[in-house]
Design a protein around this motif. Structure first.
Motif, short mmCIF file in Angstrom:
data_model
loop_
_atom_site.label_atom_id
_atom_site.label_comp_id
_atom_site.label_asym_id
_atom_site.label_seq_id
_atom_site.Cartn_x
_atom_site.Cartn_y
_atom_site.Cartn_z
N MET A 21 0.83 -1.20 0.00
CA MET A 21 0.00 0.00 0.00
C MET A 21 0.87 1.25 0.00
N SER A 22 0.21 2.39 -0.13
CA SER A 22 0.85 3.69 0.06
C SER A 22 -0.05 4.48 1.01
N LEU A 23 0.41 5.62 1.45
CA LEU A 23 -0.46 6.44 2.31
C LEU A 23 -1.65 6.97 1.51
N ALA A 24 -1.45 7.25 0.22
CA ALA A 24 -2.55 7.72 -0.62
C ALA A 24 -3.58 6.62 -0.85
N ASN A 26 -4.36 3.95 1.30
CA ASN A 26 -4.18 3.37 2.63
C ASN A 26 -5.12 2.18 2.84
N LYS A 27 -4.54 1.00 3.04
CA LYS A 27 -5.31 -0.23 3.24
C LYS A 27 -5.14 -0.77 4.66
N THR A 28 -4.70 0.09 5.58
CA THR A 28 -4.45 -0.35 6.95
C THR A 28 -5.70 -0.93 7.60
N ARG A 29 -6.83 -0.26 7.46
CA ARG A 29 -8.07 -0.73 8.10
C ARG A 29 -8.44 -2.12 7.59
N MET A 53 3.64 -2.73 11.35
CA MET A 53 4.99 -2.54 10.84
C MET A 53 4.97 -2.09 9.39
N GLN A 54 5.90 -1.19 9.05
CA GLN A 54 6.09 -0.72 7.68
C GLN A 54 7.46 -1.18 7.21
N VAL A 55 7.49 -1.86 6.07
CA VAL A 55 8.75 -2.30 5.48
C VAL A 55 8.90 -1.53 4.17
N ASN A 68 2.56 8.69 -2.13
CA ASN A 68 2.45 7.59 -3.09
C ASN A 68 3.57 6.56 -2.97
N THR A 69 4.45 6.70 -1.97
CA THR A 69 5.52 5.73 -1.78
C THR A 69 4.91 4.39 -1.35
#
Length: 164
Positions: A21-24, A26-29, A53-55, A68-69
């Motif tokens: 994913m990216s912050l734009a 965002n699939k965290t939920r 965790m973010q890799v 968009n990273t």
């Protein structure tokens, strides 16, 4: 403002689920909605903490980080070993090393100013720079999801600045 504690940790064995994913985008939920109901299948947890965790790509320079990273996001728990891995889970060995640990209180939506402070104020003024290892948050007993009273630990991988 926030002053971190500097901690050096040994490698940790993690088990959980991951997503690109990216912050734009965002699939965290969705990741946590998939992981949380099935985490009880993990029988060899070290404790009740959940790790987010973010890799990042090893070639990423954080000065170039954008919304968009693309990176890997994990929802995981620390385990004693990798002997029993549930079918829908994956494993990851978090390399040990030095971390700046910040205590964050608030909602995920309000984290922006803290992120900016860590990377644009504290880090440049410190004796450290970001190390190329995963970043993570520990969601412990005081974590309450979208509650403004929620607390979590933000772990930023660091190393001493290299002389120019």
């Amino acid at each position: 403002m926030l002053q971190p504690k500097i901690e050096t940790i040994r490698a940790k064995k993690l088990m959980g689920k991951k997503i690109q994913m990216s912050l734009a985008d965002n699939k965290t939920r969705a990741l946590f909605q998939s992981f949380m109901p099935s985490r009880h299948q993990i029988k060899n947890k070290v404790n009740a903490d959940v790790i987010c965790m973010q890799v990042y790509n090893t070639s990423l320079n954080f000065k170039d980080f954008t919304l968009n990273t693309v990176h890997q996001k994990w929802a995981a728990v620390e385990v004693t070993d990798f002997n029993l891995v549930p079918d829908d889970m994956e494993i990851f060995t978090l390399q040990g090393g030095m971390y700046a640990v910040f205590l964050y209180k608030g909602t995920p939506a309000a984290f922006g100013p803290t992120f900016n402070y860590i990377f644009n104020t504290w880090l440049p003024a410190s004796a450290y720079e970001v190390d190329n290892r995963p970043h993570f948050e520990i969601l412990g007993e005081k974590y309450k999801n979208d509650d403004p009273e929620s607390e979590e630990e933000i772990w930023v991988p660091i190393r001493l600045k290299q002389p120019l």
